[in-house]
Design an enzyme around this catalytic site. Structure first.
Site, PDB file in Angstrom:
ATOM      1  N   HIS A  78       0.868  -1.188   0.000  1.00 23.38           N
ATOM      2  CA  HIS A  78       0.000   0.000   0.000  1.00 23.38           C
ATOM      3  C   HIS A  78       0.899   1.231   0.000  1.00 23.38           C
ATOM      4  O   HIS A  78       1.604   1.470   0.975  1.00 23.38           O
ATOM      5  CB  HIS A  78      -0.910  -0.012   1.231  1.00 23.38           C
ATOM      6  CG  HIS A  78      -1.870  -1.167   1.233  1.00 23.38           C
ATOM      7  ND1 HIS A  78      -3.124  -1.089   0.672  1.00 23.38           N
ATOM      8  CD2 HIS A  78      -1.747  -2.446   1.694  1.00 23.38           C
ATOM      9  CE1 HIS A  78      -3.739  -2.269   0.794  1.00 23.38           C
ATOM     10  NE2 HIS A  78      -2.920  -3.101   1.410  1.00 23.38           N
ATOM     11  N   LEU A  79       0.883   1.962  -1.107  1.00 25.18           N
ATOM     12  CA  LEU A  79       1.732   3.151  -1.210  1.00 25.18           C
ATOM     13  C   LEU A  79       0.972   4.418  -0.814  1.00 25.18           C
ATOM     14  O   LEU A  79       1.549   5.494  -0.757  1.00 25.18           O
ATOM     15  CB  LEU A  79       2.317   3.277  -2.616  1.00 25.18           C
ATOM     16  CG  LEU A  79       3.226   2.107  -3.051  1.00 25.18           C
ATOM     17  CD1 LEU A  79       3.753   2.332  -4.466  1.00 25.18           C
ATOM     18  CD2 LEU A  79       4.389   1.905  -2.080  1.00 25.18           C
ATOM     19  N   ASN A 110      -6.689   0.756  -3.019  1.00 22.22           N
ATOM     20  CA  ASN A 110      -7.635   1.293  -2.017  1.00 22.22           C
ATOM     21  C   ASN A 110      -7.138   2.616  -1.448  1.00 22.22           C
ATOM     22  O   ASN A 110      -6.943   2.777  -0.250  1.00 22.22           O
ATOM     23  CB  ASN A 110      -7.898   0.283  -0.893  1.00 22.22           C
ATOM     24  CG  ASN A 110      -6.660  -0.059  -0.085  1.00 22.22           C
ATOM     25  OD1 ASN A 110      -5.545   0.019  -0.582  1.00 22.22           O
ATOM     26  ND2 ASN A 110      -6.847  -0.436   1.171  1.00 22.22           N
ATOM     27  N   ASP A 168      -8.893  -4.972  -2.478  1.00 14.57           N
ATOM     28  CA  ASP A 168      -8.197  -5.189  -1.209  1.00 14.57           C
ATOM     29  C   ASP A 168      -8.477  -4.078  -0.203  1.00 14.57           C
ATOM     30  O   ASP A 168      -8.507  -2.901  -0.536  1.00 14.57           O
ATOM     31  CB  ASP A 168      -6.687  -5.315  -1.419  1.00 14.57           C
ATOM     32  CG  ASP A 168      -5.973  -5.581  -0.102  1.00 14.57           C
ATOM     33  OD1 ASP A 168      -6.464  -6.420   0.666  1.00 14.57           O
ATOM     34  OD2 ASP A 168      -4.958  -4.911   0.175  1.00 14.57           O
ATOM     35  N   ASN A 294      -5.217  -6.932   9.396  1.00 10.94           N
ATOM     36  CA  ASN A 294      -6.327  -7.677   8.822  1.00 10.94           C
ATOM     37  C   ASN A 294      -5.854  -8.403   7.570  1.00 10.94           C
ATOM     38  O   ASN A 294      -5.416  -7.753   6.632  1.00 10.94           O
ATOM     39  CB  ASN A 294      -7.468  -6.713   8.463  1.00 10.94           C
ATOM     40  CG  ASN A 294      -8.745  -7.453   8.142  1.00 10.94           C
ATOM     41  OD1 ASN A 294      -8.870  -8.639   8.450  1.00 10.94           O
ATOM     42  ND2 ASN A 294      -9.677  -6.774   7.512  1.00 10.94           N
ATOM     43  N   ASP A 321       2.106  -7.108   2.340  1.00 14.87           N
ATOM     44  CA  ASP A 321       0.928  -6.298   2.695  1.00 14.87           C
ATOM     45  C   ASP A 321       1.371  -5.072   3.498  1.00 14.87           C
ATOM     46  O   ASP A 321       0.713  -4.690   4.483  1.00 14.87           O
ATOM     47  CB  ASP A 321      -0.110  -7.125   3.477  1.00 14.87           C
ATOM     48  CG  ASP A 321      -1.477  -6.444   3.523  1.00 14.87           C
ATOM     49  OD1 ASP A 321      -1.652  -5.389   2.881  1.00 14.87           O
ATOM     50  OD2 ASP A 321      -2.368  -6.969   4.220  1.00 14.87           O
ATOM     51  N   HIS A 325       0.707   3.352   8.506  1.00 15.86           N
ATOM     52  CA  HIS A 325      -0.227   4.257   9.188  1.00 15.86           C
ATOM     53  C   HIS A 325       0.586   5.243  10.013  1.00 15.86           C
ATOM     54  O   HIS A 325       1.662   4.907  10.511  1.00 15.86           O
ATOM     55  CB  HIS A 325      -1.168   3.488  10.124  1.00 15.86           C
ATOM     56  CG  HIS A 325      -2.169   2.634   9.407  1.00 15.86           C
ATOM     57  ND1 HIS A 325      -3.164   3.155   8.612  1.00 15.86           N
ATOM     58  CD2 HIS A 325      -2.319   1.289   9.355  1.00 15.86           C
ATOM     59  CE1 HIS A 325      -3.892   2.165   8.103  1.00 15.86           C
ATOM     60  NE2 HIS A 325      -3.403   1.026   8.540  1.00 15.86           N
TER      61      HIS A 325
HETATM   62 ZN   LIG Z   1      -6.300  -7.072   2.543  1.00 15.31          ZN
HETATM   63 ZN   LIG Z   2      -3.532  -5.097   1.698  1.00 15.38          ZN
END
Ligand SMILES: [Zn+2]
Ligand SMILES: [Zn+2]
Length: 451
Positions: A78-79, A110, A168, A294, A321, A325
């Site tokens: 996740h960038l 996402n 995702d 998650n 993954d 944050h």
């Molecule tokens: Zn996920």
């Molecule tokens: Zn993910």
């Protein structure tokens, strides 16, 4: 011309001679000391240690006592751009990837706004062309705004460079919607990747449902929340003869469903994360929100099943993954903190320390699974062989360090391995023919050896 699907900032290609590193490339069946000459973006020469003479102008790097591996590929990061650049962006995320030995990453859609439209995807690929230290591939969303109700323009997104599709962060609850997406996939190509979870079963859970959640009095997310969806969607994949990838497989029941689907000939694959391979819900007793993700950390039985599946190939690859944050978000009480851990900078070291040094996994298999994630999306697999694109990393397997002690390259610090003593540190990463990361100590020795 074929559609371009990897994007990075083009830089001058380095001319480097790595002298006498122990090269381990399981696919090339190479496990020996070698000299590696990198020139013009490729591995120009590979020779017995001490046999390649240094071309004038090349930088010589002392590889003695170090291992060279094909560059790692992370099919799930996740960038956070567009919209959440305070957590991460393409520049910082790919710098963190380079520091972890990764030569390619695949970014999730996402974001805010969601990558559900070709114009958003195009602006991202252009940004990666200006900022990305290592090549980045992008997934677009399956449904508009991840709402699960309306498919995106999948053909247009493929034309704009999408490697595949995923919602995702959210599960695709409607089997009918997934079926439609799989039917479109037949026309557009590209992998459909799934975050599997039944919201009706996950409820407001914040950790794995089991003995630890009961003792802590925290709402749990049962394993069946994931595994029932894996079983359902594997059946749909088989029915539509579609190509489906299961993201972050976390429990024994999901492994069983994946294994059964593969045995029946479904075109399915799966990934596992370093945290699910090395940690269990036992650490949640600390109520440290770094352990909140998650799917959640599960039981020892689940962890062992995932390792076994990774070894046998039922799980095809490792994916971090990487989910950054901000400190102020993760600072909240466990129940309220957002889910996710960073992972790019610690993936190799955590797995090497917790699985290879403990003899739970052999190094060859670990390297194979850390480099195989791109091929699942149709990308070439990094190899250390003459004529191959130069994608590799140099690692000191003896070096110990405390995770996070010197800060992180990522913009965020929510790493579940923070503070642990880890062994095996990436010293140098070459991606697409360019040095994209160099450990400070290595730059000093290399400067000395150049003189
Ligand atoms: Zn996920
Ligand atoms: Zn993910």
């Amino acid at each position: 011309m074929a559609t371009r699907r990897l994007f990075h900032r083009e830089r001058a290609q380095d001319e480097i001679l790595v002298r006498g590193a122990h090269v381990l490339d399981p696919r090339a069946e190479l496990d020996e000391e070698r000299d590696i000459l990198i020139r013009g973006g490729e591995i120009a020469e590979l020779g017995a240690s001490g046999t390649i003479s240094k071309p004038a102008g090349a930088e010589e790097i002392d590889g003695s006592g170090k291992h060279a591996f094909p560059g790692f590929v992370d099919p799930h990061v996740h960038l956070r751009t567009p919209g959440q650049e305070y957590k991460e962006n393409i520049e910082t995320g790919t710098a963190a990837a380079a520091a972890g030995g990764f030569c390619t990453v695949i970014a999730m859609p996402n974001t805010d706004p969601v990558v559900d439209d070709a114009s958003i995807l195009r602006s991202l690929t252009e940004m990666a062309g200006r900022e990305a230290h290592v090549p980045v591939g992008f997934l677009a969303s399956i449904t508009r705004n991840l709402a699960g109700t309306e498919l995106t323009e999948m053909a247009e997104l493929r034309d704009a460079g999408a490697l595949g599709f995923t919602d995702d962060g959210e599960p695709l609850v409607s089997a009918g919607m997934l079926r439609k997406a799989l039917q479109y996939q037949r026309l557009t190509g590209g992998v459909v990747a799934l975050h599997e979870e039944d919201p009706a079963l996950s409820g407001n859970g914040v950790m794995h449902e089991g003995a630890v959640s009961a003792r802590l009095g925290l709402a749990g997310i049962p394993s069946v929340s994931e595994s029932t969806m894996v079983a359902r969607d594997a059946a749909l994949a088989r029915y539509e003869d579609a190509r489906v990838h299961f993201q972050h497989v976390s429990c024994v029941e999901s492994v069983e469903a994946l294994e059964a689907a593969k045995a029946r000939g479904a075109r399915v694959s799966g990934e596992a994360t370093p945290h699910h391979l090395t940690l269990t819900d036992d650490v949640v007793r600390t109520l440290d929100s770094r352990f909140k993700m998650n799917p959640p950390l599960r039981s020892e039985r689940d962890r062992l099943a995932i390792i076994k599946a990774l070894k046998s190939g039922v799980i095809d690859c490792i994916a971090t993954d990487h989910a950054p944050h901000a400190h102020h978000e993760k600072e909240a009480p466990f129940e309220l903190a957002p889910m996710g851990t960073t992972g790019l900078e610690t993936a190799f070291s955590a797995l090497y320390t917790e699985l290879v040094l403990t003899a739970e996994l052999d190094l060859e298999t670990m390297i194979e699974r850390m480099t195989s994630g791109g091929a699942l999306y149709g990308l070439p697999t990094p190899r250390i062989a003459p004529g191959e694109p130069a994608n590799l990393c140099l690692v000191d397997l003896d070096m110990q360090f405390e995770a996070g002690a010197g800060g992180y390259v990522s913009r965020s610090a929510n790493c579940c391995f923070h503070g642990r003593t880890l062994q095996g540190r990436v010293q140098l990463t070459v991606a697409a023919g360019t040095i994209v990361f160099r450990e400070k100590a290595l730059s000093m020795t290399s400067v000395l050896s150049v003189r």
